[in-house]
Design an enzyme around this catalytic site. Structure first.
Site, PDB file in Angstrom:
ATOM      1  N   GLY A 203       0.801  -1.215   0.000  1.00 59.41           N
ATOM      2  CA  GLY A 203       0.000   0.000   0.000  1.00 59.41           C
ATOM      3  C   GLY A 203       0.830   1.259   0.000  1.00 59.41           C
ATOM      4  N   VAL A 206       2.820   1.320  -3.740  1.00 61.50           N
ATOM      5  CA  VAL A 206       2.003   1.203  -4.951  1.00 61.50           C
ATOM      6  C   VAL A 206       0.601   1.769  -4.742  1.00 61.50           C
ATOM      7  CG1 VAL A 206       0.976  -0.426  -6.597  1.00 61.50           C
ATOM      8  CG2 VAL A 206       3.322  -0.757  -5.802  1.00 61.50           C
ATOM      9  N   GLU A 245     -15.142  -0.437   0.092  1.00 58.23           N
ATOM     10  CA  GLU A 245     -15.830  -1.523   0.795  1.00 58.23           C
ATOM     11  C   GLU A 245     -14.890  -1.934   1.909  1.00 58.23           C
ATOM     12  OE1 GLU A 245     -16.670  -4.697   2.368  1.00 58.23           O
ATOM     13  OE2 GLU A 245     -16.147  -5.723   0.496  1.00 58.23           O
ATOM     14  N   CYS A 279     -15.581  -9.732   5.710  1.00 57.40           N
ATOM     15  CA  CYS A 279     -15.972  -8.436   6.268  1.00 57.40           C
ATOM     16  C   CYS A 279     -17.438  -8.412   6.697  1.00 57.40           C
ATOM     17  CB  CYS A 279     -15.701  -7.330   5.258  1.00 57.40           C
ATOM     18  SG  CYS A 279     -16.420  -7.638   3.635  1.00 57.40           S
TER      19      CYS A 279
END
Length: 476
Positions: A203, A206, A245, A279
């Protein structure tokens, strides 16, 4: 050990700008199974340049051309289905039965659903003398997680292709091998060069480079709330569209007219599927106080009947969690639950008996949980169920909504009308009534810190479109 040291940019497998590698670990045995390259801002620049160039032509393709392309993608995906099943089980630990029945199967489901949406979608609508035209949003940056990797890749890539967008994908570096297979599928299906690009990496190097890039028109992110906030902040200066999300702490409300033993057992199984790494998992079970003791007995029985084994083993069982980092975090949360005074019904710290290697977690149930405990408020992302007693229906709804998240919810009742009434009061993007499963045509997404925007079906497709108003574009 497999070597996957190139990125897919502009229709070719190319070397990274700067050599840097990472091993991919099999969570069942803690052994390295592959090595990938880790990208940089220079690799993102190359991928975005290719995507921007490809957008000029791909955005102008016809509906019929994109339908034909998606049908070819679906056909090639089905040909590679066995490879995808094996890869997901090896790199993120989903048991083979789950990889075959769900993890890989959702790729087929999203491609099929997108085809139906594209066939029927009205790209132009007349409103008085104005014509409203839906057009592709542009170059899309995609960041996807490791827990349902193909699901999150394909529910972004399929509608983006259908809309006429081009894209740059950064899959999770923890489980990146399935994304490489997706790139191979798209290449074989004839997706034009530059339309789809893949850069592996983390993260910081990139993901941030994508989020701040001025030539990316939209970021679509699935992952933790913390990382989602970072993406949104990084994207703000370029005023690009951001859909997220994110995390969840979904409530499963068992009402007093439900078939208690049955719905409790089903709730435990739903919480523990994919080793609790979903999730939208129903991780908080609310049961009437008068029925709490019975519910605990049913939950213990269901959890203790859950076998745990290597992801590559045959039969239905629970596999490992994805990584040492995730294993240690879950262990810490289980210990926190014990320290805060929750009743440990079954499971607890450590590995299941007989498993000395691998990131295996004991299926764990806590009872007598209060809403102020860490295990009731934080997303554990492992096979840990917390049971909270309530006195009245109003109390259950209030406690269910007492969370920063709002992704999904579950209501169990002997009366569908009553279940719908309770569901209408939950501040969540989705509610499953009486054990209903997923609907790939329904919008997937949440309220509050569970994100914004929607995926799946027509609602997910629309996220990849801009709306242009042509005033005077139609006769009065």
């Amino acid at each position: 050990m497999q070597q996957h040291l190139k990125f897919y940019i502009d229709g070719q497998w190319v070397d990274p700008a700067v050599p840097r590698t990472l091993d991919v670990i099999n969570p069942s045995n803690e052994q390295a199974i592959a090595r990938i390259s880790m990208g940089s801002a220079a690799d993102i620049d190359a991928a975005v340049t290719a995507a921007r160039r490809a957008f000029e032509t791909f955005s102008q393709t016809t509906r019929e051309a994109r339908l034909a392309l998606l049908e070819k993608v679906l056909a090639v995906y089905q040909q590679r289905y066995g490879d995808i099943v094996q890869t997901i089980s090896q790199e993120m630990g989903a048991p083979l039965w789950l990889s075959k029945a769900a993890q890989a199967a959702v790729g087929v489901a999203h491609l099929s659903q997108t085809l139906e949406v594209l066939k029927a979608f009205d790209f132009e609508k007349v409103q008085g003398t104005t014509t409203l035209v839906h057009e592709p949003v542009g170059v899309v940056g995609m960041i996807t997680p490791w827990n349902w990797p193909i699901n999150q890749i394909m529910c972004k890539v399929a509608p983006a292709l259908a809309a006429g967008c081009t894209m740059v994908l950064k899959p999770s570096e923890v489980a990146p091998l399935n994304a490489i297979l997706v790139a191979e599928v798209l290449h074989e299906a004839g997706v034009p060069p530059g339309v789809f690009n893949l850069v592996n990496g983390d993260g910081l190097a990139v993901g941030e480079a994508m989020s701040v890039h001025p030539d990316i028109d939209m970021m679509t992110f699935t992952g933790s709330t913390r990382a989602g906030i970072a993406v949104a902040k990084a994207a703000a200066d370029t005023v690009k569209r951001v859909t997220q999300e994110l995390g969840g702490k979904s409530a499963n409300i068992v009402l007093d007219d439900a078939d208690l033993e049955t719905v409790v057992a089903q709730g435990v199984q739903a919480c523990f599927i994919n080793s609790g790494q979903s999730c939208n998992a129903p991780t908080r079970m609310f049961v009437p106080r008068a029925l709490h003791a019975r519910a605990v007995i049913a939950a213990r029985a269901a959890a203790e009947a859950m076998p745990v084994a290597d992801a590559m083993a045959e039969g239905m069982h629970m596999g490992p969690v994805v990584s040492e980092l995730q294993f240690n975090r879950i262990q810490g949360m289980i210990q926190k639950g014990i320290e805060e005074g929750a009743t440990l019904v079954t499971g607890g710290p450590g590995r299941p008996e007989g498993l000395a290697k691998g990131y295996f977690v004991r299926p764990t149930v806590f009872a007598d949980v209060r809403s102020d405990m860490h295990i009731a408020r934080e997303e554990i992302f492992g096979p840990v169920l917390v049971m909270l007693p309530y006195d009245t229906e109003d109390d259950a709804v209030r406690m269910a909504n007492d969370t920063a998240y709002g992704l999904s919810g579950y209501v169990q009742s002997g009366s569908l009308e009553r279940a719908r009434r309770v569901a209408s009061r939950l501040r969540t993007g989705m509610v499953h009534l009486n054990g209903a499963g997923p609907d790939f045509g329904a919008p997937f997404g949440g309220y509050k810190k569970s994100g914004n925007g929607r995926e799946w079906g027509e609602h997910g497709f629309k996220e990849f479109l801009e709306v242009k108003a042509l005033m005077g574009g139609s006769a009065a």
